[in-house]
Write a protein that holds these residues in place. Structure first.
Motif, PDB file in Angstrom:
ATOM      1  N   ARG A  99      -1.340  -3.001 -75.894  1.00 29.10           N
ATOM      2  CA  ARG A  99      -1.020  -3.109 -77.320  1.00 29.10           C
ATOM      3  C   ARG A  99      -0.826  -4.550 -77.780  1.00 29.10           C
ATOM      4  N   MET A 100      -0.914  -5.504 -76.842  1.00 31.94           N
ATOM      5  CA  MET A 100      -0.922  -6.910 -77.207  1.00 31.94           C
ATOM      6  C   MET A 100      -2.349  -7.412 -77.402  1.00 31.94           C
ATOM      7  N   GLY A 101      -3.331  -6.508 -77.237  1.00 35.29           N
ATOM      8  CA  GLY A 101      -4.726  -6.889 -77.408  1.00 35.29           C
ATOM      9  C   GLY A 101      -5.341  -7.554 -76.205  1.00 35.29           C
ATOM     10  N   ARG A 102      -4.738  -7.361 -75.029  1.00 34.30           N
ATOM     11  CA  ARG A 102      -5.282  -7.954 -73.806  1.00 34.30           C
ATOM     12  C   ARG A 102      -6.184  -6.961 -73.099  1.00 34.30           C
ATOM     13  N   LEU A 103      -7.304  -7.457 -72.602  1.00 27.87           N
ATOM     14  CA  LEU A 103      -8.252  -6.639 -71.853  1.00 27.87           C
ATOM     15  C   LEU A 103      -7.777  -6.553 -70.410  1.00 27.87           C
ATOM     16  N   LEU A 104      -7.359  -5.361 -69.981  1.00 27.41           N
ATOM     17  CA  LEU A 104      -6.818  -5.183 -68.627  1.00 27.41           C
ATOM     18  C   LEU A 104      -7.896  -4.834 -67.610  1.00 27.41           C
ATOM     19  N   ALA A 105      -8.925  -4.132 -68.058  1.00 26.24           N
ATOM     20  CA  ALA A 105     -10.019  -3.735 -67.156  1.00 26.24           C
ATOM     21  C   ALA A 105     -11.195  -3.289 -68.012  1.00 26.24           C
ATOM     22  N   THR A 106     -12.386  -3.374 -67.456  1.00 23.78           N
ATOM     23  CA  THR A 106     -13.568  -2.938 -68.196  1.00 23.78           C
ATOM     24  C   THR A 106     -14.687  -2.584 -67.230  1.00 23.78           C
ATOM     25  N   THR A 107     -15.524  -1.671 -67.653  1.00 28.39           N
ATOM     26  CA  THR A 107     -16.748  -1.342 -66.915  1.00 28.39           C
ATOM     27  C   THR A 107     -17.781  -0.848 -67.917  1.00 28.39           C
ATOM     28  N   GLY A 108     -18.871  -1.587 -68.022  1.00 21.57           N
ATOM     29  CA  GLY A 108     -19.944  -1.212 -68.938  1.00 21.57           C
ATOM     30  C   GLY A 108     -19.629  -1.430 -70.400  1.00 21.57           C
ATOM     31  N   ALA A 109     -18.538  -2.141 -70.715  1.00 22.92           N
ATOM     32  CA  ALA A 109     -18.149  -2.372 -72.110  1.00 22.92           C
ATOM     33  C   ALA A 109     -17.793  -3.837 -72.312  1.00 22.92           C
ATOM     34  N   ARG A 110     -18.197  -4.384 -73.460  1.00 20.07           N
ATOM     35  CA  ARG A 110     -17.863  -5.757 -73.819  1.00 20.07           C
ATOM     36  C   ARG A 110     -17.115  -5.733 -75.151  1.00 20.07           C
ATOM     37  N   LEU A 111     -15.917  -6.286 -75.166  1.00 20.99           N
ATOM     38  CA  LEU A 111     -15.106  -6.334 -76.383  1.00 20.99           C
ATOM     39  C   LEU A 111     -14.766  -7.786 -76.694  1.00 20.99           C
ATOM     40  N   ASP A 112     -15.052  -8.217 -77.940  1.00 22.77           N
ATOM     41  CA  ASP A 112     -14.692  -9.587 -78.320  1.00 22.77           C
ATOM     42  C   ASP A 112     -13.255  -9.619 -78.835  1.00 22.77           C
ATOM     43  N   GLU A 113     -12.788 -10.814 -79.216  1.00 21.67           N
ATOM     44  CA  GLU A 113     -11.396 -10.985 -79.629  1.00 21.67           C
ATOM     45  C   GLU A 113     -11.058 -10.141 -80.852  1.00 21.67           C
ATOM     46  N   GLU A 114     -11.983 -10.065 -81.800  1.00 21.87           N
ATOM     47  CA  GLU A 114     -11.715  -9.286 -83.007  1.00 21.87           C
ATOM     48  C   GLU A 114     -11.599  -7.802 -82.685  1.00 21.87           C
ATOM     49  N   GLN A 115     -12.445  -7.303 -81.799  1.00 27.24           N
ATOM     50  CA  GLN A 115     -12.368  -5.893 -81.413  1.00 27.24           C
ATOM     51  C   GLN A 115     -11.081  -5.595 -80.659  1.00 27.24           C
ATOM     52  N   LEU A 116     -10.658  -6.526 -79.810  1.00 24.77           N
ATOM     53  CA  LEU A 116      -9.381  -6.348 -79.111  1.00 24.77           C
ATOM     54  C   LEU A 116      -8.223  -6.309 -80.107  1.00 24.77           C
ATOM     55  N   ARG A 117      -8.300  -7.139 -81.139  1.00 21.87           N
ATOM     56  CA  ARG A 117      -7.253  -7.143 -82.173  1.00 21.87           C
ATOM     57  C   ARG A 117      -7.234  -5.815 -82.916  1.00 21.87           C
ATOM     58  N   ILE A 118      -8.410  -5.255 -83.192  1.00 16.20           N
ATOM     59  CA  ILE A 118      -8.490  -3.968 -83.888  1.00 16.20           C
ATOM     60  C   ILE A 118      -7.846  -2.868 -83.043  1.00 16.20           C
ATOM     61  N   VAL A 119      -8.125  -2.885 -81.740  1.00 15.43           N
ATOM     62  CA  VAL A 119      -7.525  -1.879 -80.847  1.00 15.43           C
ATOM     63  C   VAL A 119      -6.005  -2.024 -80.827  1.00 15.43           C
ATOM     64  N   ALA A 120      -5.519  -3.264 -80.723  1.00  9.78           N
ATOM     65  CA  ALA A 120      -4.071  -3.497 -80.703  1.00  9.78           C
ATOM     66  C   ALA A 120      -3.423  -3.005 -81.987  1.00  9.78           C
ATOM     67  N   ALA A 121      -4.079  -3.254 -83.123  1.00  6.08           N
ATOM     68  CA  ALA A 121      -3.541  -2.788 -84.405  1.00  6.08           C
ATOM     69  C   ALA A 121      -3.529  -1.259 -84.466  1.00  6.08           C
ATOM     70  N   GLY A 122      -4.572  -0.639 -83.913  1.00  8.75           N
ATOM     71  CA  GLY A 122      -4.618   0.825 -83.893  1.00  8.75           C
ATOM     72  C   GLY A 122      -3.521   1.433 -83.044  1.00  8.75           C
ATOM     73  N   LEU A 123      -3.182   0.763 -81.950  1.00  5.54           N
ATOM     74  CA  LEU A 123      -2.124   1.268 -81.071  1.00  5.54           C
ATOM     75  C   LEU A 123      -0.741   1.097 -81.690  1.00  5.54           C
ATOM     76  N   SER A 124      -0.606   0.139 -82.612  1.00  8.13           N
ATOM     77  CA  SER A 124       0.700  -0.097 -83.233  1.00  8.13           C
ATOM     78  C   SER A 124       1.009   0.908 -84.335  1.00  8.13           C
ATOM     79  N   ARG A 125       0.014   1.703 -84.736  1.00  7.59           N
ATOM     80  CA  ARG A 125       0.267   2.711 -85.770  1.00  7.59           C
ATOM     81  C   ARG A 125       1.147   3.828 -85.223  1.00  7.59           C
ATOM     82  N   ARG A 126       1.749   4.557 -86.136  1.00  9.58           N
ATOM     83  CA  ARG A 126       2.547   5.731 -85.760  1.00  9.58           C
ATOM     84  C   ARG A 126       2.094   6.928 -86.593  1.00  9.58           C
ATOM     85  N   PRO A 127       1.376   7.892 -86.003  1.00 12.82           N
ATOM     86  CA  PRO A 127       0.938   7.941 -84.602  1.00 12.82           C
ATOM     87  C   PRO A 127      -0.224   6.982 -84.359  1.00 12.82           C
TER      88      PRO A 127
END
Length: 517
Positions: free
Chosen positions: A172-200
């Protein structure tokens, strides 16, 4: 689910395809079978069900109407059962199915409809058994991967043995912990982090290159990361969805394990600070530093980091961000999180000026992880070895506290760089300071509001220009006599004369306190 093709391939059912329907219809999934002789069974049919009928409705409605009713319910097709009274499928039914694009199968008189039901049930049972066996096997592999320390990458490797999916694990800090077959740039990581911060938290996100499915990974009741699949939810098969959910649960175990380790490390780091502040137990301090990979016999420094604002507090993950940054810089350090700041003890063999540059980069890294929040860092100076850490520790935290209360001020400062008045103000109760500032400046502000004047601005300018009359008048674009008249009025209202040192100090402190709020 099963398919019409699977039923036809079973010779025991003696099925014949009369109308194959559109391309792919025989390979499409069928949910179940539905035996009916109603002229209009649409109210009782489920989507993708297979209709079994002997045609007893033929005397009540035309075949085309029956087919239209079945088609309207989005059934998978029709199986017509032959009987002694009707040894051949009616031509009008074949024609109607062909025109409607609805698959039509014929079953011989010798085979009852129950045989189709039994075959469908057997297919379901076999699929479920294979699914359960696969889940158990995958569960064993996932447990083995985690127990052997393979981490999130090991979980993804197990998952991709069965399913070829582009996957990533993002916290949820937008850090890439592991990957296989996927490439995520900084903006996409930020989008994921923002999505995880929502409730729900979000379960599907648009990453700019398409929709991605998110499977939350949590520990101790909170969402700490997500297993991200770069496919939309509707594009995943039930088996893939089930495997991803299972992997996310095992990733939760991995996250919980990491959090437990981090909690132990954080507690040890906190105890280290307490030892340093106590001024004793130097041997234990040295041993604790060695345990963290920091040489206690070499030069050390302390940096305190916080977010600006009196009530900012320490956000979740700040200590982790700082630890990751220093690790990336190759700086051995002990990171201890607190309620108002995060204190770091660093081994420092480089020139002291480089420490400020490192702190500035650290502050920028924190700002990127916590957008909208301004990070500050207080530096406490160098200690020759661990026995001298108490003074840098206290100074760094004091400097950090002063920076937090100065909005718009510098982000990084050493204790020695701060004005004495700021350090003293940091030691006084903030409510008391605010009351002093408000009471002293209130009369000026009431006057300015009522008369449209500039008394407060004039006092600020006079003090900013070191009480130089001509310089202040020039900066305000007024005559020196006008400046004297304004300051005389300010003295009348506040009881503080700028010509007296102690009164000038009061005005200076009141304005400095106002700037800290």
């Amino acid at each position: 689910m099963f398919t019409l093709e699977a039923l036809v391939s079973d010779a025991a059912l003696e099925l014949t395809v009369l109308v194959p329907g559109p391309a792919g219809a025989l390979e499409a999934p069928v949910v179940w079978v539905h035996n009916t002789e109603l002229p209009d069974p649409s109210a009782y049919l489920q989507e993708k069900e297979l209709v079994l009928t002997n045609g007893l409705w033929l005397g009540q409605v035309p075949a085309a109407e029956f087919v239209a009713n079945v088609k309207r319910a989005r059934a998978a097709g029709i199986v017509f059962g032959l009987r002694a009274e009707m040894p051949r499928t009616p031509e009008e039914l074949i024609r109607a199915c062909a025109e409607a694009g609805l698959p039509l199968l014929e079953i011989s008189q010798a085979v009852p409809f129950t045989a189709i039901s039994h075959t469908a049930a057997a297919i379901y049972t076999d699929q479920r058994q294979r699914g359960l066996i696969g889940m158990v096997r995958r569960g064993d592999a996932l447990a083995t991967a985690i127990s052997r320390g393979a981490g999130a990458s090991g979980v993804l490797r197990v998952l991709t043995k069965d399913h070829d999916l582009p996957l990533a694990v993002v916290d949820r800090m937008g850090r890439l912990l592991a990957t296989t077959g996927a490439r995520l740039d900084e903006e996409q990581l930020r989008i994921v982090a923002a999505g995880l911060s929502r409730r729900p938290p979000a379960l599907e996100l648009d990453l700019g290159t398409g929709l991605a499915a998110l499977y939350p990974v949590g520990a101790v009741g909170d969402i700490d990361a997500a297993l991200v699949c770069l496919r939309p939810l509707f594009g995943l098969t039930p088996a893939e969805h089930e495997a991803l959910e299972q992997a996310a649960r095992f990733l939760s175990l991995e996250v919980a394990k990491q959090q437990a380790v981090q909690a132990i490390e954080m507690r040890f780091a906190g105890e280290l600070l307490e030892m340093v502040l106590s001024g004793g137990r130097t041997t234990e301090v040295a041993e604790r530093l060695r345990a963290f990979g920091v040489n206690p016999a070499g030069p050390l420094t302390v940096c305190a980091v916080a977010l600006a604002g009196a009530e900012a507090g320490t956000p979740h993950g700040l200590a982790q961000v700082i630890g990751d940054f220093l690790g990336g810089e190759g700086v051995p350090a002990v990171v201890a999180g607190g309620t108002q700041d995060v204190v770091t003890v660093l081994a420092w063999n480089r020139p002291e000026p480089e420490l400020s540059l490192l702190a500035e980069r650290l502050v920028k890294a924190v700002d990127q992880r916590f957008p909208g929040r301004r990070a500050v860092a207080g530096l406490g100076g160098l200690a020759p070895h661990s026995a001298g850490l108490r003074r840098p520790l206290m100074r760094s935290r004091e400097a950090c506290r002063v920076l937090r209360r100065a909005p718009g001020g510098p982000a990084v400062r050493g204790f020695a760089e701060l004005g004495t008045h700021r350090l003293l103000l940091g030691l006084v109760d903030q409510d008391t300071l605010r009351a002093f500032s408000h009471d002293l400046l209130a009369s000026l502000r009431r006057h300015d509001a009522r008369r449209g004047g500039d008394l407060e601005r004039t006092v600020r300018a006079f003090l900013d220009h070191d009480a130089q009359w001509a310089t202040t008048a020039a900066a305000l674009h007024i005559h020196v006599n006008t400046l004297r008249n304004r300051l005389a009025k300010a003295a009348e209202l506040t009881g503080r004369d700028v010509n007296r040192t102690e009164d000038r100090v009061d005005l200076f402190l009141a304005l400095a306190i106002d700037a800290m709020e």
